[in-house]
Design a protein around this motif. Structure first.
Motif, PDB file in Angstrom:
ATOM      1  N   SER A 144      -7.733  18.620  14.908  1.00 12.03           N
ATOM      2  CA  SER A 144      -9.096  18.290  14.531  1.00 12.03           C
ATOM      3  C   SER A 144     -10.026  19.452  14.840  1.00 12.03           C
ATOM      4  CB  SER A 144      -9.537  17.037  15.268  1.00 12.03           C
ATOM      5  OG  SER A 144      -9.347  17.216  16.638  1.00 12.03           O
ATOM      6  N   HIS A 176     -17.004  11.634   5.914  1.00  7.81           N
ATOM      7  CA  HIS A 176     -17.739  10.809   6.879  1.00  7.81           C
ATOM      8  C   HIS A 176     -19.237  11.126   6.816  1.00  7.81           C
ATOM      9  CE1 HIS A 176     -13.936   9.487   8.346  1.00  7.81           C
ATOM     10  NE2 HIS A 176     -13.590  10.667   8.816  1.00  7.81           N
ATOM     11  N   SER A 214     -25.512  14.793  16.749  1.00  8.18           N
ATOM     12  CA  SER A 214     -24.439  15.703  17.206  1.00  8.18           C
ATOM     13  C   SER A 214     -24.906  17.092  17.650  1.00  8.18           C
ATOM     14  CB  SER A 214     -23.415  15.902  16.092  1.00  8.18           C
ATOM     15  OG  SER A 214     -22.975  14.683  15.603  1.00  8.18           O
ATOM     16  N   ARG A 232     -27.873  18.268  18.565  1.00  6.01           N
ATOM     17  CA  ARG A 232     -29.251  18.314  19.061  1.00  6.01           C
ATOM     18  C   ARG A 232     -29.495  19.444  20.062  1.00  6.01           C
ATOM     19  NH1 ARG A 232     -28.446  12.643  21.956  1.00  6.01           N
ATOM     20  NH2 ARG A 232     -26.610  13.317  23.040  1.00  6.01           N
ATOM     21  N   TYR A 272     -20.822  21.248  11.892  1.00  2.00           N
ATOM     22  CA  TYR A 272     -20.351  20.394  12.976  1.00  2.00           C
ATOM     23  C   TYR A 272     -19.054  20.945  13.573  1.00  2.00           C
ATOM     24  CZ  TYR A 272     -18.378  16.305  15.300  1.00  2.00           C
ATOM     25  OH  TYR A 272     -17.816  15.461  16.223  1.00  2.00           O
ATOM     26  N   GLY A 310     -18.600  22.604  17.279  1.00  2.61           N
ATOM     27  CA  GLY A 310     -17.699  21.951  18.217  1.00  2.61           C
ATOM     28  C   GLY A 310     -16.693  22.911  18.818  1.00  2.61           C
ATOM     29  N   THR A 364     -18.134   8.964  16.830  1.00  3.93           N
ATOM     30  CA  THR A 364     -17.818  10.379  17.105  1.00  3.93           C
ATOM     31  C   THR A 364     -19.049  11.285  17.072  1.00  3.93           C
ATOM     32  OG1 THR A 364     -15.708   9.979  16.028  1.00  3.93           O
ATOM     33  CG2 THR A 364     -16.271  12.275  16.448  1.00  3.93           C
ATOM     34  N   PHE A 365     -19.907  11.085  16.050  1.00  2.00           N
ATOM     35  CA  PHE A 365     -21.050  11.990  15.898  1.00  2.00           C
ATOM     36  C   PHE A 365     -22.195  11.653  16.855  1.00  2.00           C
ATOM     37  CE2 PHE A 365     -19.186  11.909  11.490  1.00  2.00           C
ATOM     38  CZ  PHE A 365     -18.488  13.094  11.670  1.00  2.00           C
ATOM     39  N   ARG A 396     -21.510  11.035  20.239  1.00  2.00           N
ATOM     40  CA  ARG A 396     -21.004  11.224  21.598  1.00  2.00           C
ATOM     41  C   ARG A 396     -21.833  12.260  22.355  1.00  2.00           C
ATOM     42  NH1 ARG A 396     -16.070   8.913  22.587  1.00  2.00           N
ATOM     43  NH2 ARG A 396     -16.020  10.114  24.494  1.00  2.00           N
ATOM     44  N   ASP A 397     -21.886  12.093  23.674  1.00  2.00           N
ATOM     45  CA  ASP A 397     -22.670  13.045  24.464  1.00  2.00           C
ATOM     46  C   ASP A 397     -21.805  14.176  25.016  1.00  2.00           C
ATOM     47  OD1 ASP A 397     -21.272  11.660  26.334  1.00  2.00           O
ATOM     48  OD2 ASP A 397     -23.009  10.825  27.386  1.00  2.00           O
ATOM     49  N   PHE A 420     -19.974  16.217  23.023  1.00  2.00           N
ATOM     50  CA  PHE A 420     -19.738  17.213  21.980  1.00  2.00           C
ATOM     51  C   PHE A 420     -20.093  18.604  22.521  1.00  2.00           C
ATOM     52  CE2 PHE A 420     -21.261  19.445  18.057  1.00  2.00           C
ATOM     53  CZ  PHE A 420     -20.020  19.528  17.444  1.00  2.00           C
ATOM     54  N   ARG A 421     -19.246  19.579  22.256  1.00  2.00           N
ATOM     55  CA  ARG A 421     -19.399  20.952  22.769  1.00  2.00           C
ATOM     56  C   ARG A 421     -19.179  21.052  24.280  1.00  2.00           C
ATOM     57  NH1 ARG A 421     -22.149  24.913  19.813  1.00  2.00           N
ATOM     58  NH2 ARG A 421     -23.633  25.486  21.405  1.00  2.00           N
ATOM     59  N   ARG A 422     -18.828  19.959  24.942  1.00  2.00           N
ATOM     60  CA  ARG A 422     -18.581  20.032  26.371  1.00  2.00           C
ATOM     61  C   ARG A 422     -17.109  19.794  26.678  1.00  2.00           C
ATOM     62  NH1 ARG A 422     -23.378  18.213  25.314  1.00  2.00           N
ATOM     63  NH2 ARG A 422     -25.190  18.944  26.485  1.00  2.00           N
ATOM     64  N   LYS A 423     -16.356  19.515  25.640  1.00  2.00           N
ATOM     65  CA  LYS A 423     -14.935  19.224  25.794  1.00  2.00           C
ATOM     66  C   LYS A 423     -14.126  20.295  25.096  1.00  2.00           C
ATOM     67  CE  LYS A 423     -13.552  14.446  26.266  1.00  2.00           C
ATOM     68  NZ  LYS A 423     -13.142  13.255  25.536  1.00  2.00           N
ATOM     69  N   ASP A 424     -12.892  20.507  25.575  1.00  2.00           N
ATOM     70  CA  ASP A 424     -12.060  21.522  24.926  1.00  2.00           C
ATOM     71  C   ASP A 424     -11.538  21.056  23.582  1.00  2.00           C
ATOM     72  OD1 ASP A 424     -12.472  23.209  26.990  1.00  2.00           O
ATOM     73  OD2 ASP A 424     -10.691  22.600  28.102  1.00  2.00           O
ATOM     74  N   GLN A 483     -11.735  18.778  20.217  1.00  2.00           N
ATOM     75  CA  GLN A 483     -12.697  18.082  19.377  1.00  2.00           C
ATOM     76  C   GLN A 483     -12.079  16.767  18.915  1.00  2.00           C
ATOM     77  OE1 GLN A 483     -14.182  21.213  16.813  1.00  2.00           O
ATOM     78  NE2 GLN A 483     -15.563  19.744  15.894  1.00  2.00           N
ATOM     79  N   LEU A 484     -12.875  15.718  18.925  1.00  2.00           N
ATOM     80  CA  LEU A 484     -12.359  14.430  18.477  1.00  2.00           C
ATOM     81  C   LEU A 484     -12.446  14.320  16.964  1.00  2.00           C
ATOM     82  CD1 LEU A 484     -13.953  12.113  21.140  1.00  2.00           C
ATOM     83  CD2 LEU A 484     -11.528  12.602  20.866  1.00  2.00           C
ATOM     84  N   LYS A 485     -11.498  13.633  16.395  1.00  2.00           N
ATOM     85  CA  LYS A 485     -11.489  13.441  14.951  1.00  2.00           C
ATOM     86  C   LYS A 485     -12.356  12.237  14.593  1.00  2.00           C
ATOM     87  CE  LYS A 485      -8.299  13.591  11.215  1.00  2.00           C
ATOM     88  NZ  LYS A 485      -7.404  14.592  10.775  1.00  2.00           N
ATOM     89  N   ALA A 486     -13.162  12.394  13.563  1.00  2.00           N
ATOM     90  CA  ALA A 486     -14.010  11.273  13.145  1.00  2.00           C
ATOM     91  C   ALA A 486     -13.193  10.242  12.373  1.00  2.00           C
ATOM     92  CB  ALA A 486     -15.145  11.790  12.271  1.00  2.00           C
ATOM     93  N   ASN A 487     -13.628   8.996  12.403  1.00  2.00           N
ATOM     94  CA  ASN A 487     -12.983   7.927  11.646  1.00  2.00           C
ATOM     95  C   ASN A 487     -14.002   7.259  10.741  1.00  2.00           C
ATOM     96  OD1 ASN A 487     -10.139   7.640  12.831  1.00  2.00           O
ATOM     97  ND2 ASN A 487     -11.439   7.752  14.636  1.00  2.00           N
TER      98      ASN A 487
END
Lengths: 307, 183
Positions: free
Chosen positions: A2, A29, A43, A45, A301, A305, B69-70, B72-73, B75-79, B81-85
């Motif tokens: 992802s 999405h 996302s 911000r 996005y 990320g 997903t969009f 989440r707090d 984002f950019r703080r995790k190694d 990235q989560l996939k959106a559903n």
């Protein structure tokens, strides 16, 4: 997977097929989101994006700006006509000055081929190429693929023909890369003088006859004649061009199948395409514009990320 | 990794039935109630609760899927990235009594994001939270579930693994507690 394999979107050439597919599914999405009553997600911000345009643009710039706002990013706009570039500042200095104000991403359009690649080597921010000269326009190719996928369900195996000024078109090159990577068949059609020499190396079919090309394809992507980039005369007159390569209703009606009509805009009505074709139900030109925002949201996005 | 079953198929059925009865007790006529399953894994539980509720009440209840997903707090703080559903909310949220459904309640951050995502569709009258597993004493935010399948006391190093037959390659419903082997 992802995550994109690259920190910048310089061109489709640098992307893998998986990257393209990830961008397109993410864009799906976002398309759902921009059709909601509240079209915004938080996302990005804490991300600041500068749109740096050294060349004119309405659609692409608006589309990028809307995409950024829908993602809640902070946006600053810059166009060369009203800037210190006129006073002799270099590209690197201009961009470094923008970055010194703590900007995380740069969306750039430039008339020189490779300008975003040059920038990517020298600065830290994520870079999105919004068109570099006659080279690439990756987000346009991505939104074109998204639109084909949306209408036909699949890109792989489809026959796509790009019509017109291939030589000066960054849309054509990015589309060729994107479509080939996704397993589509690609043809180009236009006057010999406007077809570049490297086409064979890209595995692209060439057809000089408009009717034969239309008969072959499932999708016709019609390009504008870029008079502003043409320093010499490539064909006798616009009138003659439209006689041989203009797509009109009569020729489409004479085909034994229906094809999808696309155009990246701006349209020169009556030259490469007539109004009744551009406004017909087969034309998905305005869908392309809508999808452009969703696709650019996905690109921004995914790049943000990656950090 | 050591793993042990905390809920098996039989117990799961009993729990879903009980959750439904508790929801009915509070939602009464279900006139303005809707169910929202949280992507990715809350949707399976939501579908089961939805089906059971419709069986018991003999009426149509709206069901939607919500992806946070969009919102989440992290984002950019995790190694990673989560996939959106997919988000699919085919009804208005405005004025509704929403039952949010997820599999595991842990830090509460996903629920916070889901509430933001939900509010993008309108202002609900009331929001309830139903979860299968409540990992107690591990909340980062002041969020509690209204309906709990099973409360579990576990360490941060332990993991709750939810296996439902709707997931690909899973043949039997089982909820596991996984802990690192102590030597």
């Amino acid at each position: 997977m992802s995550q994109l394999s690259v920190p910048h979107l310089l061109g489709i050439k640098e992307l893998t097929r998986e990257d393209i597919e990830l961008i397109l599914t993410t864009a799906k999405h976002f398309k759902e989101i921009i059709n909601r009553p509240i079209k915004k997600v938080p996302s990005l911000r804490d991300v600041t994006i500068a749109n740096v345009f050294f060349e004119n643009s309405t659609r692409t710039r608006l589309s990028f700006e809307l995409a950024q706002k829908r993602l809640s990013a902070d946006v600053v706009n810059f166009s060369s006509s009203s800037s210190s570039v006129k006073k002799g500042e270099t590209l690197l200095d201009t961009v470094n000055n923008i970055l010194a104000m703590k900007v995380d991403m740069i969306v750039m359009r430039h008339s020189s081929v490779g300008a975003p690649h040059f920038l990517a080597k020298h600065i830290k921010a994520n870079i999105v190429n919004a068109g570099d000269g006659t080279h690439e326009h990756p987000t346009q190719a991505l939104l074109d693929s998204f639109s084909i996928h949306e209408k036909l369900g699949v890109v792989e195996g489809k026959k796509v023909c790009i019509f017109g000024d291939i030589l000066h078109s960054r849309v054509a090159l990015s589309n060729i890369f994107a479509l080939k990577k996704q397993g589509a068949e690609v043809m180009v059609c236009g006057p010999n003088t406007l077809l570049p020499r490297y086409l064979n190396e890209l595995g692209v079919k060439v057809e000089l006859d408009l009717r034969k090309a239309l008969q072959w394809c499932d999708v016709a992507n019609v390009l504008r004649i870029q008079l502003e980039r043409q320093t010499i005369k490539y064909f006798p007159s616009l009138r003659e061009y439209s006689l041989y390569y203009g797509i009109n209703k009569e020729i489409l009606d004479s085909l034994d199948k229906e094809i999808l009509i696309m155009h990246p805009g701006p349209i020169n009505r009556g030259i490469e395409i007539t109004s009744d074709v551009a406004d017909s139900p087969h034309s998905i030109i305005l869908d392309q514009v809508e999808n452009g925002v969703a696709v650019r949201m996905a690109v921004l996005y995914l790049l943000a990320g990656r950090g | 990794m050591e793993k042990r079953i905390i809920i098996d198929h039989q117990l799961l059925q009993i729990i879903v039935e009980r959750l439904c009865r508790q929801i009915i007790e509070k939602h009464d006529s279900f006139k303005h109630s809707v169910i929202l399953g949280m992507q990715p894994r809350g949707v399976f539980l939501a579908e089961r609760i939805h089906k059971k509720l419709q069986d018991i009440l003999q009426k149509e209840i709206p069901l939607g899927y919500l992806d946070a997903t969009f919102y989440r707090d992290d984002f950019r703080r995790k190694d990673i990235q989560l996939k959106a559903n997919e988000t699919k909310v085919p009804f208005a949220i405005e004025g509704k009594n929403v039952i949010l459904v997820d599999d595991v309640l842990y830090t509460g951050r996903t629920v916070r994001a889901a509430m933001d995502a939900m509010i993008a569709f309108g202002r609900p009258e009331r929001v309830d939270l139903a979860v299968l597993i409540d990992r107690k004493h591990s909340r980062n935010l002041p969020i509690q579930a209204n309906y709990v399948g099973k409360g579990v006391n576990c360490l941060d190093s332990e993991k709750v693994l939810v296996e439902l037959t709707e997931q690909e390659g899973i043949l039997e419903d089982n909820i596991w507690l996984m802990s690192k082997m102590t030597v």
